[in-house]
Design a protein around this motif. Sequence first.
Motif, PDB file in Angstrom:
ATOM      1  N   GLY A   1       0.806  -1.220   0.000  1.00  0.00           N
ATOM      2  CA  GLY A   1       0.000   0.000   0.000  1.00  0.00           C
ATOM      3  C   GLY A   1       0.833   1.261   0.000  1.00  0.00           C
ATOM      4  O   GLY A   1       2.060   1.226   0.157  1.00  0.00           O
ATOM      5  N   SER A   2       0.144   2.399  -0.176  1.00  0.00           N
ATOM      6  CA  SER A   2       0.834   3.661  -0.447  1.00  0.00           C
ATOM      7  C   SER A   2       1.688   4.123   0.733  1.00  0.00           C
ATOM      8  O   SER A   2       2.658   4.851   0.552  1.00  0.00           O
ATOM      9  N   ASP A   3       1.365   3.693   1.966  1.00  0.00           N
ATOM     10  CA  ASP A   3       2.187   4.079   3.116  1.00  0.00           C
ATOM     11  C   ASP A   3       3.632   3.615   2.967  1.00  0.00           C
ATOM     12  O   ASP A   3       4.538   4.163   3.588  1.00  0.00           O
ATOM     13  N   TYR A   4       3.807   2.562   2.187  1.00  0.00           N
ATOM     14  CA  TYR A   4       5.131   1.945   2.061  1.00  0.00           C
ATOM     15  C   TYR A   4       5.921   2.479   0.873  1.00  0.00           C
ATOM     16  O   TYR A   4       7.073   2.134   0.685  1.00  0.00           O
ATOM     17  N   ALA A   5       5.277   3.311   0.036  1.00  0.00           N
ATOM     18  CA  ALA A   5       5.929   3.716  -1.209  1.00  0.00           C
ATOM     19  C   ALA A   5       6.941   4.840  -0.996  1.00  0.00           C
ATOM     20  O   ALA A   5       7.911   4.944  -1.762  1.00  0.00           O
ATOM     21  N   PHE A   6       6.736   5.706   0.011  1.00  0.00           N
ATOM     22  CA  PHE A   6       7.605   6.871   0.214  1.00  0.00           C
ATOM     23  C   PHE A   6       7.816   7.601  -1.128  1.00  0.00           C
ATOM     24  O   PHE A   6       6.838   7.860  -1.825  1.00  0.00           O
ATOM     25  N   ASP A   7       9.079   7.880  -1.521  1.00  0.00           N
ATOM     26  CA  ASP A   7       9.323   8.649  -2.755  1.00  0.00           C
ATOM     27  C   ASP A   7       9.704   7.766  -3.942  1.00  0.00           C
ATOM     28  O   ASP A   7       9.657   8.211  -5.090  1.00  0.00           O
ATOM     29  N   LEU A   8      10.122   6.536  -3.645  1.00  0.00           N
ATOM     30  CA  LEU A   8      10.695   5.698  -4.708  1.00  0.00           C
ATOM     31  C   LEU A   8      10.532   4.226  -4.328  1.00  0.00           C
ATOM     32  O   LEU A   8      10.868   3.848  -3.199  1.00  0.00           O
ATOM     33  N   THR A   9      10.019   3.416  -5.237  1.00  0.00           N
ATOM     34  CA  THR A   9       9.928   1.973  -4.976  1.00  0.00           C
ATOM     35  C   THR A   9      10.985   1.234  -5.800  1.00  0.00           C
ATOM     36  O   THR A   9      11.482   1.755  -6.802  1.00  0.00           O
ATOM     37  N   ARG A  10      11.301   0.009  -5.364  1.00  0.00           N
ATOM     38  CA  ARG A  10      12.422  -0.735  -5.968  1.00  0.00           C
ATOM     39  C   ARG A  10      12.032  -2.172  -6.309  1.00  0.00           C
ATOM     40  O   ARG A  10      12.647  -3.123  -5.824  1.00  0.00           O
TER      41      ARG A  10
END
Length: 359
Positions: free
Chosen positions: A209-218
């Motif tokens: 979910g979006s809480d875990y995305a911060f500024d950049l996903t990997r």
Amino acid sequence: MAAIRWRKDRAAAIRLRMNAPNRLRLDGAALVENWRTLARMSGCAACGAAVKADGYGLGATAVVKRLADAGCRDFFVATWAEAAALARPDLSLSVLHGVRAADMPIATRIAARPVLSTPAQIQRWREAGMGACDVMVDTGMNRLGVAPDDIASGLLDGLQVETLMSHLASAEEAGASINERQRAALRSIADRSGARRVSLANSAGVALGSDYAFDLTRPGIALYGGVPCPRLSGLIRPVATIQAEVLQRREVPAGGRVGYNLTWTAKRDSSVAVVNLGYADGYRRAFSNCGTAFVGDVAVPVIGRVSMDLTAVDVTSLDVSEGDWISFDSDLAHASAASDVSQYELLTGLGRRFDRIWS
Ligand SMILES: *Cc1c(COP(=O)(O)O)cnc(C)c1O
């Protein structure tokens, strides 16, 4: 004379390799679509791509080209050798294993940043007067990363931190309490780090979910067709399909047995196709007597032991002959469940003998 003959032989060897008896069919559209799906799920965060281990076995150069063309800008490798093969001035490339003294000559030359994960690495980078870097902070996995307390006491002061990262220990278990603890620990140290961007989620983390995305996903595995958690199932397309040529078709009467140690016995008169594929290609021995192959759309079982370079398939009553091609299960979640080998190992173990053909 000898040199000329050697050059001719070498050219012939390269041509033969292009004519290999096994190949990986790689679906570039599926790769890009998987990235777009993960980018959408990342919301406002940028979506990068983990391309370490040669793009999880598919071929990092080809993967980076396709994802960069689709708009991906952030890439992650493990080592400087991997970085040197991929660095481009228009891309952000992070080296997850940081920088050893032996890496400094290349690290100062190419367009890539180390992900510094120890105080010694940070000191090395600072003493060399280097510019932007990334930093890994450990939030509970106890693998790589500096301690949050050290950041709080000023470890990164004066450093130009582009991305502060942490890595989830159990992202594929949506209910695990460690996920929320890691997310909160990263959140609480982010401002103090002075980092321009913050990054936490791998493929399964994107699905949290979006809480875990911060500024950049990997994401890594899901780009390549892996389905690491139930929430991604049905959203990710397979990318890599193994195909192997039939070397011999043979008739095995009922009671006949096949392969090393004769572990498979024909219950009826059977036809067996022996193909150019084995565990030296990364088609794991764990698929012995449980793998799935396809003749056209018809699923057929792998029978007997997978050998180093050969695998047998039951093709009874199917029209298969010497020189035909057989495909192998491209559903990674299914293949992983059948073999009890992780989807990550199935991909990163794919061998060097395949002709890698992108469409
Ligand atoms: C490999 C790796 C990823 C990608 O993980 P997947 O589970 O393949 O999506 C992301 N971040 C770090 C630090 C990694 O080592």
